[in-house]
Design a protein around this motif. Structure first.
Motif, mmCIF file in Angstrom:
data_model
loop_
_atom_site.group_PDB
_atom_site.id
_atom_site.type_symbol
_atom_site.label_atom_id
_atom_site.label_comp_id
_atom_site.label_asym_id
_atom_site.label_seq_id
_atom_site.Cartn_x
_atom_site.Cartn_y
_atom_site.Cartn_z
ATOM 1 N N PRO A 87 0.868 -1.173 0.019
ATOM 2 C CA PRO A 87 0.053 -0.083 0.085
ATOM 3 C C PRO A 87 0.657 1.160 -0.040
ATOM 4 N N ASP A 88 0.544 2.113 -0.878
ATOM 5 C CA ASP A 88 1.453 3.427 -0.886
ATOM 6 C C ASP A 88 1.254 4.239 0.212
ATOM 7 N N ALA A 103 4.255 -0.257 -5.745
ATOM 8 C CA ALA A 103 2.992 0.080 -4.786
ATOM 9 C C ALA A 103 2.012 -0.583 -5.506
ATOM 10 N N LEU A 104 0.845 -1.034 -4.594
ATOM 11 C CA LEU A 104 -0.370 -1.492 -5.146
ATOM 12 C C LEU A 104 -1.582 -0.755 -5.528
ATOM 13 N N THR A 105 -1.713 -0.463 -6.791
ATOM 14 C CA THR A 105 -2.677 0.745 -7.073
ATOM 15 C C THR A 105 -3.962 0.039 -7.692
ATOM 16 N N TYR A 111 -14.682 0.664 -1.034
ATOM 17 C CA TYR A 111 -13.781 1.440 -1.865
ATOM 18 C C TYR A 111 -13.464 2.923 -1.299
ATOM 19 N N ALA A 112 -14.394 3.543 -0.656
ATOM 20 C CA ALA A 112 -14.065 4.804 -0.150
ATOM 21 C C ALA A 112 -13.081 4.845 0.908
ATOM 22 N N LYS A 113 -12.959 3.557 1.763
ATOM 23 C CA LYS A 113 -12.086 3.578 2.658
ATOM 24 C C LYS A 113 -10.741 3.079 2.202
ATOM 25 N N ASP A 114 -10.609 2.106 1.089
ATOM 26 C CA ASP A 114 -9.386 1.594 0.671
ATOM 27 C C ASP A 114 -8.811 2.661 -0.162
ATOM 28 N N VAL A 115 -9.561 3.647 -1.005
ATOM 29 C CA VAL A 115 -8.880 4.388 -1.848
ATOM 30 C C VAL A 115 -8.664 5.480 -1.388
#
Length: 219
Positions: free
Chosen positions: A103-104, A120-122, A207-211
């Motif tokens: 995770p970046d 980095a995992l994007t 998605y909102a939390k992870d990104v």
């Protein structure tokens, strides 16, 4: 991948349904060619939230056991946890080519340096792994930055809460999709806001939390 756990506000029927859904998801992954699912234990702490038990140790044991038997010569670890540095170093010393996807902005430099290659995992990386058939069943959320004054009206409001970086946030629905709308975006706080759209409330929150590191409440 956290497993549903009991909470006072959750009914037994809700928990049974959620656990059945998670078991089905894990079984589907386990049926894929060259995939195996190993499970550990998860406990919920009132102050610290979910805590997984035995998963990290089991992963390390499996990796070292298989590498010692020559079952693989390269591997990819997806983690940002510094606790995995001894495992990475041991695998490299055994001659295994280790790629780290992390995770970046959340990963220690020592862990990155221990691997043969670190990236980095994007979201773009994840999308490159997803098949068209999977995308047809599981649509990824759509996110965009829009002008702050261009807010949709006449939609049903489901939740509202403040966020330190994004200002006042709210979730609305038009019967087909859920929309998470922020007051501003950190990059251009005076002119733009963020909007995330998806047909699944669960996917939208994740998605909102992870990104974007936006923690949306359940509604």
């Amino acid at each position: 991948m956290p497993f549903p756990f009991q909470k006072p506000e959750r009914t037994r029927q809700y928990l049974t349904r959620e656990r059945y859904s998670k078991n089905s998801e894990l079984s589907e992954i386990d049926r894929q060619p060259r995939y195996h699912v190993r499970t550990g234990e998860a406990r919920h702490r009132r102050k610290r939230g979910n805590e997984q038990k035995m998963v990290d140790v089991q992963l390390a044991v499996d990796a070292l056991s298989m590498a010692s038997r020559g079952l693989f010569t390269s591997c990819t670890l997806i983690t940002g946890d510094l606790d995995f540095k001894p495992l990475v170093s041991a695998l490299v010393d055994m001659g295994v080519d280790v790629t780290l996807l992390f995770p970046d902005d959340e990963t220690n430099d020592d862990l990155k340096a221990a691997a043969d290659q670190s990236d980095a995992l994007t979201i773009a990386t994840l999308q490159s792994w997803i098949s068209d058939a999977f995308l047809q069943k599981h649509q990824l959320p759509n996110s965009r930055f829009d002008f702050a004054d261009n807010v949709p009206t006449n939609l049903t409001r489901l939740a509202a809460w403040p966020d330190e970086r994004y200002g006042d946030c709210l979730v609305v629905t038009d019967a087909n999709y859920f929309r998470l709308i922020t007051e501003r975006c950190p990059q251009n706080p005076g002119t733009h806001r963020l909007e995330i759209t998806n047909s699944s409330a669960t996917v939208l929150r994740a998605y909102a939390k992870d990104v974007f590191n936006i923690v949306a409440p359940e509604w």
